[in-house]
Design an enzyme around this catalytic site. Structure first.
Site, PDB file in Angstrom:
ATOM      1  N   HIS A  55      38.149  43.669  44.922  1.00 21.50           N
ATOM      2  CA  HIS A  55      39.345  43.457  44.099  1.00 21.50           C
ATOM      3  C   HIS A  55      39.023  42.474  42.978  1.00 21.50           C
ATOM      4  O   HIS A  55      39.387  42.697  41.838  1.00 21.50           O
ATOM      5  CB  HIS A  55      40.510  42.940  44.944  1.00 21.50           C
ATOM      6  N   GLU A 109      40.554  42.252  35.427  1.00 21.62           N
ATOM      7  CA  GLU A 109      39.879  41.217  36.220  1.00 21.62           C
ATOM      8  C   GLU A 109      39.062  40.285  35.336  1.00 21.62           C
ATOM      9  O   GLU A 109      39.028  39.069  35.566  1.00 21.62           O
ATOM     10  CB  GLU A 109      39.002  41.863  37.293  1.00 21.62           C
ATOM     11  N   HIS A 113      40.553  36.591  35.212  1.00 18.20           N
ATOM     12  CA  HIS A 113      39.752  35.715  36.063  1.00 18.20           C
ATOM     13  C   HIS A 113      38.373  35.403  35.497  1.00 18.20           C
ATOM     14  O   HIS A 113      37.928  34.253  35.515  1.00 18.20           O
ATOM     15  CB  HIS A 113      39.606  36.345  37.454  1.00 18.20           C
TER      16      HIS A 113
END
Length: 220
Positions: A55, A109, A113
């Site tokens: 993930h 992502e 992040h």
């Protein structure tokens, strides 16, 4: 005037240089993603393997806070990871609908992040590190070694945590969701990684998630 402009650029750069203490490396069980009210769509690359998929690799702080969307001037560039595409399709597939080539997942992502870890990784390094961690953490095999299989049966949550801790050497965080019948099922596994993004460590703080004492591991 030039000094003022330089100072502005310097301070702007500092605003994006977010610090963090460790990473959560988060693995997702596809059977639990699909067996929910939201359902799922397979990526254009085909049905993923019956294995935990990545993930994300998420910078976090010891107090439970986390940076996000740190550098809007560092957009996702698929050309930077072209040599990783096949491995990413196999290990980091998107199950969201409609079906896609998973790039929107990777873009999200990286922007949310990955840009917060630019003191450690460039884009290629970020995705490569996540793939390396996945190769080190065969969670499905760890569970199987303890008799825990994706067969729609219920298992003791403590046994699930114990099996993964025995394999990794550190306590994992476990996140559950609900299947269509309302049963608690194993959805995501949180493993903590040092700030270099290379080694598993004990979690300074575990994610605040809830599971029942008995957890279903659905087939996929």
């Amino acid at each position: 005037m030039k000094t003022t402009a330089f100072l502005f650029v310097f301070l702007l750069g500092l605003s994006f240089a977010q610090g963090f203490d460790f990473f959560y490396f988060v693995l997702q069980w596809p059977g639990s993603y699909c067996d929910s009210q939201h359902s799922c769509c397979y990526p254009l690359s085909g049905k993923p393997a019956s294995d935990f998929g990545i993930h994300g690799l998420w910078p976090n702080n010891n107090d439970g806070s986390f940076p996000s969307n740190c550098d809007p001037n560092s957009p996702f560039d698929s050309s930077q990871i072209s040599d990783l595409t096949n491995s990413l399709n196999a290990n980091w597939p998107s199950l969201s609908c409609p079906s896609s080539n998973s790039e929107s997942f990777w873009t999200h992502e990286w922007q949310k992040h990955g840009t917060c870890a630019e003191s450690v990784f460039d884009e290629h390094g970020y995705f490569s590190a996540a793939l390396d961690l996945k190769a080190k953490a065969d969670v499905l095999q760890m569970l199987s070694s303890s008799g825990i299989e994706p067969n729609n049966n219920s298992y003791d949550l403590r046994s699930i945590k114990g099996a993964i801790q025995a394999g990794i050497g550190h306590e994992p965080g476990i996140e559950c969701n609900k299947d269509r019948s309302g049963n608690s099922q194993l959805y995501q596994v949180y493993l903590c990684v040092d700030s270099s993004g290379s080694s598993f460590v004990s979690c300074p703080v575990l994610p605040s998630v809830s599971c029942s004492s008995q957890v279903v591991l659905p087939s996929f």
